[in-house]
Design a protein around this motif. Sequence first.
Motif, mmCIF file in Angstrom:
data_model
loop_
_atom_site.group_PDB
_atom_site.id
_atom_site.type_symbol
_atom_site.label_atom_id
_atom_site.label_comp_id
_atom_site.label_asym_id
_atom_site.label_seq_id
_atom_site.Cartn_x
_atom_site.Cartn_y
_atom_site.Cartn_z
ATOM 1 N N THR A 106 0.985 -0.995 -0.027
ATOM 2 C CA THR A 106 -0.022 -0.034 0.058
ATOM 3 C C THR A 106 0.929 1.230 0.018
ATOM 4 O O THR A 106 0.580 2.105 -0.301
ATOM 5 N N GLN A 107 2.151 1.152 0.669
ATOM 6 C CA GLN A 107 2.965 2.438 0.937
ATOM 7 C C GLN A 107 3.890 2.400 -0.393
ATOM 8 O O GLN A 107 4.426 3.659 -0.505
ATOM 9 N N GLY A 108 4.178 1.343 -0.989
ATOM 10 C CA GLY A 108 5.360 1.570 -1.973
ATOM 11 C C GLY A 108 6.782 1.137 -1.584
ATOM 12 O O GLY A 108 7.630 0.401 -2.248
ATOM 13 N N ALA A 109 6.889 1.489 -0.029
ATOM 14 C CA ALA A 109 8.030 1.372 0.137
ATOM 15 C C ALA A 109 7.777 0.820 1.811
ATOM 16 O O ALA A 109 7.096 1.482 2.541
ATOM 17 N N ILE A 136 11.745 -5.213 -4.684
ATOM 18 C CA ILE A 136 13.032 -5.495 -4.683
ATOM 19 C C ILE A 136 13.217 -5.616 -2.886
ATOM 20 O O ILE A 136 12.696 -4.842 -2.143
ATOM 21 N N LEU A 269 10.710 -2.598 -1.473
ATOM 22 C CA LEU A 269 10.442 -1.793 -2.296
ATOM 23 C C LEU A 269 9.681 -2.260 -3.772
ATOM 24 O O LEU A 269 9.969 -3.081 -4.228
ATOM 25 N N SER A 272 6.437 -1.384 -9.108
ATOM 26 C CA SER A 272 5.797 -0.694 -10.019
ATOM 27 C C SER A 272 5.598 0.763 -9.507
ATOM 28 O O SER A 272 4.845 1.654 -10.023
ATOM 29 N N ARG A 273 6.202 1.167 -8.406
ATOM 30 C CA ARG A 273 6.217 2.519 -8.028
ATOM 31 C C ARG A 273 7.104 3.519 -8.902
ATOM 32 O O ARG A 273 7.067 4.816 -8.725
ATOM 33 N N PHE A 274 8.016 2.756 -9.445
ATOM 34 C CA PHE A 274 8.929 3.378 -10.418
ATOM 35 C C PHE A 274 8.925 3.257 -11.952
ATOM 36 O O PHE A 274 9.901 3.545 -12.582
ATOM 37 N N GLY A 275 7.843 2.224 -12.178
ATOM 38 C CA GLY A 275 7.871 2.096 -13.722
ATOM 39 C C GLY A 275 7.101 0.805 -13.619
ATOM 40 O O GLY A 275 6.631 0.175 -12.882
ATOM 41 N N PHE A 280 10.928 -3.049 -16.486
ATOM 42 C CA PHE A 280 12.120 -3.115 -15.527
ATOM 43 C C PHE A 280 12.748 -4.525 -15.474
ATOM 44 O O PHE A 280 14.088 -4.753 -15.821
#
Lengths: 345, 345
Positions: A106-109, A136, A269, A272-275, A280
């Motif tokens: 939910t938070q991305g990290a 990751i 981590l 999907s929050r980075f692309g 990737f």
Amino acid sequence: MIASRVPVPVVIDFAARAFAKAGVSAGDAAKAARLLIESDLNGSDGHGIFRLVQYIGGLRNGKVDPKGVITVDMEGPATAHIDGGNALGHLVMARATEVAIEKAKTQGAAWVGVRGSNHAGAASIWASQMLPHDMIGIYLAVGSNNFMAPWGGFERLLGTNPIAFAVPGLEEPPILFDMATSIAANGKVQVAQSKGEKLPEGWVIDKQGRPITDANKVDDGVLLPIGDYKGYGLSLMIGLIGATLNGGQFGREPTDAKASNTGQAVLALQISRFGDVTAFKRQVDRVARDIRGSGKLPGVNEIRLPGDRAYAVRAERLRDGIPVPPSLRAALDKMADGLGIERIA
Amino acid sequence: MIASRVPVPVVIDFAARAFAKAGVSAGDAAKAARLLIESDLNGSDGHGIFRLVQYIGGLRNGKVDPKGVITVDMEGPATAHIDGGNALGHLVMARATEVAIEKAKTQGAAWVGVRGSNHAGAASIWASQMLPHDMIGIYLAVGSNNFMAPWGGFERLLGTNPIAFAVPGLEEPPILFDMATSIAANGKVQVAQSKGEKLPEGWVIDKQGRPITDANKVDDGVLLPIGDYKGYGLSLMIGLIGATLNGGQFGREPTDAKASNTGQAVLALQISRFGDVTAFKRQVDRVARDIRGSGKLPGVNEIRLPGDRAYAVRAERLRDGIPVPPSLRAALDKMADGLGIERIA
């Protein structure tokens, strides 16, 4: 003598019965056994079934609490602090990675720090927990025994504090990297010791800064860090962030400590929050292939990625079983007899 | 010749005028200048005012965009992805750390990844941004030039990708640690080159794996990683997480690339999510004192903590100014004349 192979389910069942007999609840015993064998499946032979005798000893002599209660005692949206209650490290870290993954969804990290834990096997298995979730993983652990000195010093104030990373590929195997911050992990020194082999210069020094190559004299020495002061700095930062931040033990050890109060930390981590996740992974494959295709030094046949061996070993051991050398088999038999459980068939 | 000292505000003003004349907006020029000098204040002489001529060159020849627009293009509660728009790395990283700190205030932890950035000075200054907020900082950067090969290989596929950590103490100076993943950072090799000094064995090897000690021949070689395969693995993971995850450049470089597309990442971790902040800082002090008090090897007078030197240098340079050696002064004068701005008085 050649190690005989024992099928993975048989090893897991044996470890689960041993943990249960040592006082761990049936569900936790099965879980800890499955996670223990993850180290063997990754090819980290010194961290899997090899350690069971030591873990059972700790549970029976009160160093580790078979009924230790694991508590999430502080929680932020993207953080958690866990008191491991001196339970088995595998159970504490399983909880820590579960919490990190749930929060990262939910938070991305998410960052989860742990105190009151114990040895939890090979570092890479905890970073790897993130992979099936397209995350990751990074994992830090603070050794409960100090084998390194600060750079320029001669006192055992630092663990060989490892760090591990896991990154998924698409067609290529996941890239898994873990390392101790010393040139040689203490396990390697122990192996040399048990085989009566000489240590290479550069692993251990004595009080005068001279190399110790006699494996029987390592107790008089300190392990050298990688990259001189760099390995010292890295071990220090892992100690502060993995233990001190969480209330775990780091630095000069209290002489009356019975429990190890091991500190660990894990980061999840979400890719999907980075692309795009597939894009990737395709880029990870591309980097992996760039590296495999590198020009080679004379005498080198193959450039390997970290994780290649673990990937191959896992497939092979799931098929053929876990190698159990005769000396380990004897120790496990003796332990089984002492516990009053059936030996490995 | 002894370097003359230039007061910090004079150096900042000069750099700000240079950035502005090279096309950077007045506000950004002042900000970039202040952050540029942070490297000098930390004692990282190769990463501060020393680099101004190179940065201005990049802005003027189109390698770096003086009007580059920095965009937060993806955002989660505890994550952000930033496209640096090929702006000055200092401006991109300033934005990245601001976003990470803001998010960590509410989420407890935040990870911000960057693509389309550029060289941003010493690594430790970005981890240090978290300290005034009672946060721990971690920073990763992926070198835009490859100087290292994979372990066993001989092709320049890896940067010396640095990692930095910052942890605050209470009475002790903050513990700041940054390191390149090569034994010698490329800057150190350049310094030896400029002084005509021999390189120590173990820094650079040639295609046959033999040491290169002639600094003029380093272009034929590759830098060696710390801890053999460990530094290779660490550089690889930093590359995948700091660049590949963010869409930055890593691995074999495209031959037509003009912009460096540097990837960086930063983590902010709020200490209060893991326990009492003052109690933590007191424990950091205790660890620092354990280490300072370590038994020493013969000939060692003092055990230092990473960050001790930066702390002392900062106080001294804020008071006495930044050392500018004659060769640097001449280069800055020439650059000022070329830009048509006033020289440093």
